[in-house]
Scaffold this active site. Structure first.
Site, PDB file in Angstrom:
ATOM      1  N   LYS A 193       0.887  -1.180   0.000  1.00 19.27           N
ATOM      2  CA  LYS A 193       0.000   0.000   0.000  1.00 19.27           C
ATOM      3  C   LYS A 193       0.922   1.227   0.000  1.00 19.27           C
ATOM      4  O   LYS A 193       1.451   1.626   1.036  1.00 19.27           O
ATOM      5  CB  LYS A 193      -0.859  -0.100   1.250  1.00 19.27           C
ATOM      6  CG  LYS A 193      -1.791   0.974   1.688  1.00 19.27           C
ATOM      7  CD  LYS A 193      -2.268   2.010   0.769  1.00 19.27           C
ATOM      8  CE  LYS A 193      -2.534   3.267   1.592  1.00 19.27           C
ATOM      9  NZ  LYS A 193      -1.847   4.432   1.091  1.00 19.27           N
TER      10      LYS A 193
ATOM     11  N   GLU B  48       8.134  16.591  15.076  1.00 21.30           N
ATOM     12  CA  GLU B  48       8.732  16.407  13.750  1.00 21.30           C
ATOM     13  C   GLU B  48       8.077  17.373  12.764  1.00 21.30           C
ATOM     14  O   GLU B  48       6.849  17.465  12.702  1.00 21.30           O
ATOM     15  CB  GLU B  48       8.483  14.960  13.304  1.00 21.30           C
ATOM     16  CG  GLU B  48       9.167  14.601  12.017  1.00 21.30           C
ATOM     17  CD  GLU B  48       8.876  13.165  11.596  1.00 21.30           C
ATOM     18  OE1 GLU B  48       7.731  12.717  11.752  1.00 21.30           O
ATOM     19  OE2 GLU B  48       9.806  12.508  11.105  1.00 21.30           O
TER      20      GLU B  48
HETATM   21  P1  NAD Z   1       1.674   8.530   7.256  1.00 20.48           P
HETATM   22  O1  NAD Z   1       1.782   7.818   8.550  1.00 20.48           O
HETATM   23  O2  NAD Z   1       0.645   9.576   7.110  1.00 20.48           O
HETATM   24  O3  NAD Z   1       1.394   7.486   6.068  1.00 20.48           O
HETATM   25  C1  NAD Z   1       2.245   6.384   5.817  1.00 20.48           C
HETATM   26  C2  NAD Z   1       1.452   5.314   5.091  1.00 20.48           C
HETATM   27  O4  NAD Z   1       0.444   4.810   5.974  1.00 20.48           O
HETATM   28  C3  NAD Z   1       0.714   5.818   3.853  1.00 20.48           C
HETATM   29  O5  NAD Z   1       0.752   4.838   2.847  1.00 20.48           O
HETATM   30  C4  NAD Z   1      -0.702   6.019   4.380  1.00 20.48           C
HETATM   31  O6  NAD Z   1      -1.673   5.981   3.366  1.00 20.48           O
HETATM   32  C5  NAD Z   1      -0.815   4.836   5.328  1.00 20.48           C
HETATM   33  N1  NAD Z   1      -1.866   4.970   6.350  1.00 20.48           N
HETATM   34  C6  NAD Z   1      -2.374   6.109   6.887  1.00 20.48           C
HETATM   35  N2  NAD Z   1      -3.316   5.811   7.811  1.00 20.48           N
HETATM   36  C7  NAD Z   1      -3.404   4.456   7.864  1.00 20.48           C
HETATM   37  C8  NAD Z   1      -4.183   3.538   8.629  1.00 20.48           C
HETATM   38  N3  NAD Z   1      -5.077   3.950   9.534  1.00 20.48           N
HETATM   39  N4  NAD Z   1      -3.994   2.218   8.443  1.00 20.48           N
HETATM   40  C9  NAD Z   1      -3.081   1.772   7.564  1.00 20.48           C
HETATM   41  N5  NAD Z   1      -2.315   2.588   6.787  1.00 20.48           N
HETATM   42  C10 NAD Z   1      -2.476   3.922   6.939  1.00 20.48           C
HETATM   43  O7  NAD Z   1       3.134   9.077   6.944  1.00 20.48           O
HETATM   44  P2  NAD Z   1       3.601   9.988   5.731  1.00 20.48           P
HETATM   45  O8  NAD Z   1       3.104  11.370   5.963  1.00 20.48           O
HETATM   46  O9  NAD Z   1       3.283   9.304   4.445  1.00 20.48           O
HETATM   47  O10 NAD Z   1       5.188   9.921   5.921  1.00 20.48           O
HETATM   48  C11 NAD Z   1       5.872  10.745   6.781  1.00 20.48           C
HETATM   49  C12 NAD Z   1       6.194  10.043   8.082  1.00 20.48           C
HETATM   50  O11 NAD Z   1       6.894   8.825   7.820  1.00 20.48           O
HETATM   51  C13 NAD Z   1       7.127  10.866   8.959  1.00 20.48           C
HETATM   52  O12 NAD Z   1       6.685  10.820  10.296  1.00 20.48           O
HETATM   53  C14 NAD Z   1       8.471  10.156   8.818  1.00 20.48           C
HETATM   54  O13 NAD Z   1       9.343  10.345   9.888  1.00 20.48           O
HETATM   55  C15 NAD Z   1       8.038   8.729   8.677  1.00 20.48           C
HETATM   56  N6  NAD Z   1       9.091   7.930   8.061  1.00 20.48           N
HETATM   57  C16 NAD Z   1       9.794   7.054   8.844  1.00 20.48           C
HETATM   58  C17 NAD Z   1      10.838   6.303   8.290  1.00 20.48           C
HETATM   59  C18 NAD Z   1      11.633   5.339   9.140  1.00 20.48           C
HETATM   60  O14 NAD Z   1      12.277   4.450   8.560  1.00 20.48           O
HETATM   61  N7  NAD Z   1      11.636   5.451  10.461  1.00 20.48           N
HETATM   62  C19 NAD Z   1      11.165   6.454   6.943  1.00 20.48           C
HETATM   63  C20 NAD Z   1      10.431   7.360   6.172  1.00 20.48           C
HETATM   64  C21 NAD Z   1       9.390   8.089   6.753  1.00 20.48           C
END
Ligand code: NAD
Length: 492
Positions: free
Chosen positions: A177, A387
């Protein structure tokens, strides 16, 4: 169809077909131009993908494939990704705004990840455990069946590969996804996985809203493991849903990483490293070095040089060869970053540079935000604790090493840390005391797929990458094998 051509359908259940979810639009954040209108998946599509994925994973032709034969297929995916590197990089730059230099590196890293896990697969061993009776005891690893992989928008193809490659290597079907805004390169990757000869139903790519499609993946009864990368709040919600199913998850979450400059550091090297650590990827990086601690004895001079170097960074479209800082991935995210800088001002922060959109008329239609430095805030301010995930760094002076370590650790996150010093004893001491999954000494944001990656505290749960990264996608089974021909366990 070439690799980078945008499909009018999505890949799930073993074929390209129209999704039944709410359609999506993908825009180029450098110009605002809509580059794709895609059908998205629905909960029913997730169900179809899970059922057909489970069947494909259980079919003898896949289940009984010997490790070296499965490894050959994964290796081929790596070769195909490398073959189409330029096309994939350009597609990702158009969808995410990242510079071509970065997207080329991400595509190359995805190719390397497939090759690494094809090798790791060949070396995964069954163990004969110490004998405790007249029977052999073995521990074998088996595929889980269907696993979910949920990825964010900041580094699509690399984060996709870090989940898909070990999960396929372990023999599973994968439901990927991707993030709503950036699914294009994930769909392109599906084409290459199929071209390599992997049974098509083993990888479904399911674009759509997280609350609908992501949630359906997590809750589907056939999905028995989820690997998630994204924000901490989303990770918590997924963890709660997983607990209801007694399902393990791996979550790689947010960060607010300290990067520390000691007075004995090579100042030019530290300056370049600090800049790269916070402003590469326009700060949209979980490991961005967003809290910049500088020793008080060099603070004034270092901060001045940092501001001058930040102002000199070249902001522009990711496709321009000299761009260092591209647009943010979406307009909504750019507006969020701007509002967080306004909040920093309201908290009493002093904006040293940036703090607004660029005035260059050539950039007015893109989701740009100038690289921004702020000082004058204590570490417990909201700006230093939350963040921002954009090109915004906070500069903080420090004196005493104990106080520095306490403040570096005074955050809910524990993802990464940078240390700039020429004193190897100090580097060792501080590296061991800082709460972080990864510490870089005199370098930053260097990565190897062979090295495990994880976060502590609210930055995550479980470990990705490394040779053992494959094991999380397996189930352990114990087999006891009686050797005594005359054994009668009960009198009958
Ligand atoms: P997000 O949490 O909004 O979304 C990430 C993914 O989760 C997307 O595909 C989204 O559609 C999905 N998602 C959202 N709600 C969901 C739910 N209820 N159930 C299942 N899936 C769901 O994050 P973002 O805005 O896309 O990315 C930024 C964040 O990701 C930042 O906090 C960043 O630090 C983090 N990040 C962490 C790493 C790591 O390795 N630690 C790497 C890259 C990004």
């Amino acid at each position: 169809m070439t690799t980078a051509e945008i499909p009018d359908s999505i890949h799930f259940g073993g074929r390209w077909q129209r999704g039944r979810g709410t359609p999506l639009e993908c825009a180029d954040p450098a110009s605002g131009e809509v580059i794709a209108k895609l059908t998205a998946a629905s909960a029913d599509d997730v169900d179809e993908a899970a059922r057909l994925g489970a069947e494909a994973a259980a079919r003898e032709s896949w289940r009984d494939l010997l490790p070296h034969e499965r490894a050959r297929l994964l290796h081929r995916v790596g070769d195909l990704v490398e073959r189409d590197l330029e096309e994939l990089a350009l597609l990702q730059t158009r969808n995410t705004g990242k510079t071509l230099g970065e997207t080329r590196a991400l595509v190359a890293s995805a190719a390397g990840t497939f090759r690494f896990y094809s090798a790791a697969l060949e070396t995964t061993e069954t163990s004969l455990t110490p004998q405790r009776g007249d029977y052999l005891t073995m521990s074998v690893r088996e595929p889980i069946g269907v696993v979910g992989a949920i990825t964010p928008w900041n580094s699509p193809i690399a984060s996709d590969a870090q989940k898909i490659a070990p999960a396929l290597a372990a023999g599973n079907a994968v439901l990927l996804k991707p993030a709503e805004a950036t699914p294009l390169v994930s769909l392109a990757l599906a084409r290459l996985v199929v071209e390599a000869g992997i049974p098509p139903a083993l990888l479904s790519v399911l674009p759509g809203a997280g609350s609908v499609v992501g949630d359906a993946v997590v809750r589907h009864p056939l999905v028995r493991r989820v690997s998630f990368t994204g924000g901490t709040d989303t990770g918590r919600a997924i963890g709660r849903a997983a607990a209801d199913k007694i399902m393990p998850i791996t979550s790689e979450l947010g960060g607010k990483s300290p990067t520390i400059v000691f007075p004995d550091a090579d100042q030019d090297q530290a300056l370049a490293g600090v800049l790269f650590g916070i402003f590469s990827s326009s700060g949209q990086s979980c490991i961005a070095g967003s809290r910049i601690f500088v020793h008080e004895s060099i603070y004034a001079e270092f901060a001045d040089r940092l501001v001058a170097a930040t102002r000199a960074l070249r902001v522009g479209p990711g496709t321009a060869p000299d761009t260092q800082v591209g647009p943010l991935a979406t307009f909504a995210h750019r507006d969020r970053v701007a509002s967080l800088v306004d909040r920093a001002r309201a908290e009493g922060g002093r904006v040293l540079c940036g703090g607004r959109r660029p005035e260059d008329p050539g950039l007015e239609h893109g989701a740009y935000y100038l690289p921004t430095l702020i000082d004058g805030l204590p570490n417990d301010s909201t700006t230093c604790q939350e963040e921002i995930f954009g090109p915004v760094g906070v500069v903080l002076p420090f004196g005493d090493e104990d106080d520095l370590v306490a403040r570096a650790n005074d955050t809910v996150y524990g993802l990464a840390c940078g240390i700039w010093t020429s004193d190897y004893r100090r580097a060792w001491r501080v590296a061991r005391r800082v709460e972080a999954g990864t510490v870089w000494v005199n370098t930053y944001k260097r990565f190897s797929i062979a090295t495990p990656f994880s976060g502590t505290k609210d930055s995550g749960l479980g470990t990705d990458k490394g040779r053992d990264g494959i094991l999380q996608y397996t189930r352990q089974k114990s087999i006891y094998w009686g050797l005594d021909e005359n054994e009668r366990l009960w009198r009958i």
